[in-house]
Scaffold this motif. Structure first.
Motif, PDB file in Angstrom:
ATOM      1  N   VAL A 158     107.973 -20.500   8.724  1.00 54.73           N
ATOM      2  CA  VAL A 158     107.989 -19.652   7.524  1.00 54.73           C
ATOM      3  C   VAL A 158     106.931 -18.558   7.555  1.00 54.73           C
ATOM      4  CG1 VAL A 158     108.972 -21.492   6.123  1.00 54.73           C
ATOM      5  CG2 VAL A 158     106.501 -21.212   6.206  1.00 54.73           C
ATOM      6  N   GLY A 159     106.040 -18.587   8.562  1.00 53.29           N
ATOM      7  CA  GLY A 159     105.036 -17.535   8.679  1.00 53.29           C
ATOM      8  C   GLY A 159     103.942 -17.616   7.639  1.00 53.29           C
ATOM      9  N   ARG A 160     103.610 -18.832   7.221  1.00 54.25           N
ATOM     10  CA  ARG A 160     102.529 -19.034   6.263  1.00 54.25           C
ATOM     11  C   ARG A 160     101.600 -20.121   6.785  1.00 54.25           C
ATOM     12  NH1 ARG A 160     105.285 -18.413   0.234  1.00 54.25           N
ATOM     13  NH2 ARG A 160     106.974 -16.996   0.858  1.00 54.25           N
ATOM     14  N   SER A 161     100.479 -20.312   6.120  1.00 54.52           N
ATOM     15  CA  SER A 161      99.529 -21.321   6.568  1.00 54.52           C
ATOM     16  C   SER A 161     100.066 -22.719   6.252  1.00 54.52           C
ATOM     17  CB  SER A 161      98.188 -21.127   5.867  1.00 54.52           C
ATOM     18  OG  SER A 161      98.308 -21.446   4.488  1.00 54.52           O
ATOM     19  N   PRO A 162      99.577 -23.753   6.957  1.00 55.57           N
ATOM     20  CA  PRO A 162      99.981 -25.123   6.628  1.00 55.57           C
ATOM     21  C   PRO A 162      99.694 -25.473   5.170  1.00 55.57           C
ATOM     22  CG  PRO A 162      98.941 -25.086   8.782  1.00 55.57           C
ATOM     23  CD  PRO A 162      98.757 -23.707   8.196  1.00 55.57           C
ATOM     24  N   ALA A 163      98.568 -25.007   4.642  1.00 56.59           N
ATOM     25  CA  ALA A 163      98.228 -25.293   3.242  1.00 56.59           C
ATOM     26  C   ALA A 163      99.244 -24.650   2.303  1.00 56.59           C
ATOM     27  CB  ALA A 163      96.823 -24.792   2.925  1.00 56.59           C
ATOM     28  N   ALA A 164      99.663 -23.435   2.625  1.00 63.22           N
ATOM     29  CA  ALA A 164     100.658 -22.758   1.786  1.00 63.22           C
ATOM     30  C   ALA A 164     101.998 -23.492   1.863  1.00 63.22           C
ATOM     31  CB  ALA A 164     100.820 -21.311   2.234  1.00 63.22           C
ATOM     32  N   CYS A 165     102.344 -23.997   3.044  1.00 64.54           N
ATOM     33  CA  CYS A 165     103.598 -24.737   3.194  1.00 64.54           C
ATOM     34  C   CYS A 165     103.555 -26.047   2.419  1.00 64.54           C
ATOM     35  CB  CYS A 165     103.869 -25.006   4.671  1.00 64.54           C
ATOM     36  SG  CYS A 165     104.270 -23.516   5.608  1.00 64.54           S
ATOM     37  N   ARG A 166     102.384 -26.659   2.374  1.00 61.39           N
ATOM     38  CA  ARG A 166     102.230 -27.876   1.577  1.00 61.39           C
ATOM     39  C   ARG A 166     102.500 -27.582   0.100  1.00 61.39           C
ATOM     40  NH1 ARG A 166      99.807 -32.713   2.467  1.00 61.39           N
ATOM     41  NH2 ARG A 166      98.957 -31.988   4.456  1.00 61.39           N
ATOM     42  N   GLN A 167     101.996 -26.434  -0.361  1.00 62.44           N
ATOM     43  CA  GLN A 167     102.216 -26.038  -1.749  1.00 62.44           C
ATOM     44  C   GLN A 167     103.693 -25.733  -1.999  1.00 62.44           C
ATOM     45  OE1 GLN A 167     100.118 -26.038  -4.406  1.00 62.44           O
ATOM     46  NE2 GLN A 167      98.721 -27.094  -3.002  1.00 62.44           N
ATOM     47  N   LEU A 168     104.357 -25.099  -1.035  1.00 61.44           N
ATOM     48  CA  LEU A 168     105.784 -24.819  -1.173  1.00 61.44           C
ATOM     49  C   LEU A 168     106.579 -26.109  -1.320  1.00 61.44           C
ATOM     50  CD1 LEU A 168     106.252 -22.045   1.554  1.00 61.44           C
ATOM     51  CD2 LEU A 168     106.533 -21.745  -0.917  1.00 61.44           C
ATOM     52  N   ALA A 169     106.270 -27.082  -0.479  1.00 63.22           N
ATOM     53  CA  ALA A 169     106.978 -28.364  -0.541  1.00 63.22           C
ATOM     54  C   ALA A 169     106.697 -29.082  -1.850  1.00 63.22           C
ATOM     55  CB  ALA A 169     106.587 -29.244   0.646  1.00 63.22           C
ATOM     56  N   SER A 170     105.448 -28.995  -2.314  1.00 64.26           N
ATOM     57  CA  SER A 170     105.086 -29.644  -3.570  1.00 64.26           C
ATOM     58  C   SER A 170     105.832 -29.014  -4.745  1.00 64.26           C
ATOM     59  CB  SER A 170     103.571 -29.529  -3.791  1.00 64.26           C
ATOM     60  OG  SER A 170     103.191 -30.103  -5.022  1.00 64.26           O
ATOM     61  N   SER A 171     105.924 -27.677  -4.742  1.00 63.02           N
ATOM     62  CA  SER A 171     106.659 -26.981  -5.803  1.00 63.02           C
ATOM     63  C   SER A 171     108.132 -27.369  -5.778  1.00 63.02           C
ATOM     64  CB  SER A 171     106.504 -25.468  -5.612  1.00 63.02           C
ATOM     65  OG  SER A 171     107.324 -24.757  -6.514  1.00 63.02           O
ATOM     66  N   ALA A 172     108.713 -27.437  -4.576  1.00 60.64           N
ATOM     67  CA  ALA A 172     110.116 -27.815  -4.446  1.00 60.64           C
ATOM     68  C   ALA A 172     110.338 -29.249  -4.913  1.00 60.64           C
ATOM     69  CB  ALA A 172     110.557 -27.664  -2.994  1.00 60.64           C
ATOM     70  N   ARG A 173     109.379 -30.123  -4.585  1.00 56.00           N
ATOM     71  CA  ARG A 173     109.474 -31.527  -4.982  1.00 56.00           C
ATOM     72  C   ARG A 173     109.497 -31.651  -6.499  1.00 56.00           C
ATOM     73  NH1 ARG A 173     105.020 -33.112  -2.496  1.00 56.00           N
ATOM     74  NH2 ARG A 173     106.040 -32.836  -0.482  1.00 56.00           N
ATOM     75  N   ARG A 174     108.690 -30.848  -7.174  1.00 56.49           N
ATOM     76  CA  ARG A 174     108.688 -30.863  -8.648  1.00 56.49           C
ATOM     77  C   ARG A 174     110.038 -30.400  -9.195  1.00 56.49           C
ATOM     78  NH1 ARG A 174     103.383 -28.897  -7.943  1.00 56.49           N
ATOM     79  NH2 ARG A 174     104.096 -26.749  -8.232  1.00 56.49           N
ATOM     80  N   ARG A 175     110.616 -29.403  -8.549  1.00 54.55           N
ATOM     81  CA  ARG A 175     111.938 -28.929  -8.990  1.00 54.55           C
ATOM     82  C   ARG A 175     112.961 -30.061  -8.925  1.00 54.55           C
ATOM     83  NH1 ARG A 175     113.240 -23.240  -8.818  1.00 54.55           N
ATOM     84  NH2 ARG A 175     111.542 -21.936  -8.038  1.00 54.55           N
ATOM     85  N   VAL A 176     112.905 -30.829  -7.834  1.00 54.86           N
ATOM     86  CA  VAL A 176     113.848 -31.936  -7.668  1.00 54.86           C
ATOM     87  C   VAL A 176     113.625 -32.986  -8.746  1.00 54.86           C
ATOM     88  CG1 VAL A 176     114.568 -33.814  -6.154  1.00 54.86           C
ATOM     89  CG2 VAL A 176     114.116 -31.554  -5.193  1.00 54.86           C
ATOM     90  N   ARG A 177     112.376 -33.346  -8.969  1.00 55.11           N
ATOM     91  CA  ARG A 177     112.075 -34.369  -9.969  1.00 55.11           C
ATOM     92  C   ARG A 177     112.482 -33.918 -11.367  1.00 55.11           C
ATOM     93  NH1 ARG A 177     106.478 -35.369  -7.159  1.00 55.11           N
ATOM     94  NH2 ARG A 177     106.949 -37.192  -5.889  1.00 55.11           N
ATOM     95  N   ASP A 178     112.237 -32.653 -11.692  1.00 55.08           N
ATOM     96  CA  ASP A 178     112.556 -32.147 -13.029  1.00 55.08           C
ATOM     97  C   ASP A 178     114.052 -32.037 -13.250  1.00 55.08           C
ATOM     98  OD1 ASP A 178     109.865 -31.975 -13.506  1.00 55.08           O
ATOM     99  OD2 ASP A 178     109.733 -29.793 -13.214  1.00 55.08           O
ATOM    100  N   ALA A 179     114.781 -31.716 -12.183  1.00 59.03           N
ATOM    101  CA  ALA A 179     116.214 -31.462 -12.325  1.00 59.03           C
ATOM    102  C   ALA A 179     117.066 -32.701 -12.157  1.00 59.03           C
ATOM    103  CB  ALA A 179     116.654 -30.402 -11.312  1.00 59.03           C
ATOM    104  N   ARG A 180     116.520 -33.747 -11.520  1.00 63.13           N
ATOM    105  CA  ARG A 180     117.319 -34.902 -11.193  1.00 63.13           C
ATOM    106  C   ARG A 180     116.842 -36.159 -11.894  1.00 63.13           C
ATOM    107  NH1 ARG A 180     119.870 -35.478  -6.595  1.00 63.13           N
ATOM    108  NH2 ARG A 180     120.946 -37.029  -7.830  1.00 63.13           N
TER     109      ARG A 180
END
Length: 306
Positions: A158-180
């Motif tokens: 994705v062309g970002r730092s590992p820390a930024a990718c961790r944040q992306l995954a965390s944000s996506a995980r929240r979307r899943v939890r909120d929607a499902r």
């Protein structure tokens, strides 16, 4: 007479194809696009010289990285294409569970506190949630939470730092939890879908309403190639009346069959041996909360021989 030596690593390279196809489908929501992405990945691999290929320590990791980048690019252009799509757009439903539901959730070193349960990581409900994510979120989340790749590898894609990718995954995980909300166990869900099918065929509106969550929604995807309702239907009563109306207009040569759809119970409409509609359901607390209807024939290619 000289002959070209066969590639000694061909079997190992081709053995990655199934895993790459699993990954690409989850990232793109389209089997056709996933197949194209995997084909492009292999084209790039064999575009390398023998010396370049031999220098790659982990061909599987290389293929995954390239496939991830290709899918990331496709996701960006897909958003623009879907703005001109006729009607609602839904991910492509796939029959059954065995081929598509294997993945690698909960692999070695996985932290249960840092991921959601993804047993149905190709379920249509899950795929719909993925559609709401940004391309980078989707890639980071799928690669880490479903396929257990480290963030250092994802950062290269994705062309970002590992820390930024961790944040992306965390944000996506929240979307899943909120929607499902927690879905019903498969056996209970199948029972509810079976009752709904029986009430639907009987045009029993009261029974249909009783099986639907008051805030249930129904979304249909015809892609301009098949007749369907153009906008989402909201509420148990409007959905019940719509489904009773559908039952009243079913051609005599059409049958409705209970089938697994992306590993979850559903119903397919078959006419003269051809699957013409797929109905996927999400069941929570013994009530149907979502119905997804796919009629676009281009999205039913995988059902052609079913």
């Amino acid at each position: 007479m000289t002959t070209t030596d066969p590639d000694p690593g061909l079997d190992a390279i081709m053995s990655e194809r199934k895993q790459l196809l699993h990954l690409a489908y989850r990232l793109l929501g389209s089997l056709a696009e996933a197949e194209d992405a995997v084909q492009e990945t292999y084209t790039r691999w064999y575009g390398l010289s023998r010396e370049q290929r031999d220098a790659i320590v982990s061909p599987g990791a290389w293929l995954t990285t390239v496939a991830g980048r290709i899918c990331l690019n496709v996701l960006g252009s897909a958003r623009a294409r879907r703005e001109t799509y006729v009607g609602e757009w839904l991910p492509e439903p796939l029959p059954g569970h065995g081929v598509w539901g294997e993945g690698r959730p909960g692999g070695p070193g996985a932290d249960p506190a840092d991921r959601v349960t993804l047993d149905e990581s190709v379920g249509l409900a899950f795929m719909v949630v993925l559609e709401a994510m940004t391309p980078a979120e989707r890639v980071a989340f799928i690669l880490h939470d479903v396929f257990c790749h480290p963030f250092a590898e994802i950062a290269e894609i994705v062309g970002r730092s590992p820390a930024a990718c961790r944040q992306l995954a965390s944000s996506a995980r929240r979307r899943v939890r909120d929607a499902r909300p927690s879905p019903a166990p498969a056996a209970r869900g199948a029972g509810v879908v079976r009752e709904f099918k029986q009430a639907w065929e009987a045009q029993d509106i009261e029974a249909l309403i009783a099986l639907l969550d008051p805030d249930a929604t129904a979304v249909a995807d015809g892609g301009g190639l098949a007749v369907t309702f153009p906008h989402p239907i909201e509420g148990a009563e409007p959905i019940a009346h719509t489904w009773a109306d559908i039952a009243g207009r079913v051609p005599g040569d059409m049958v409705f069959v209970e089938r697994m759809i992306d590993g979850q119970p559903g119903v397919v409409a078959v006419q003269r041996g051809v699957t013409v509609t797929v109905f996927a359901f999400e069941v929570t607390d013994d009530r149907i909360t979502h119905i997804w209807v796919v009629r676009n024939p281009e999205k039913l290619r995988a059902w052609a021989q079913r």
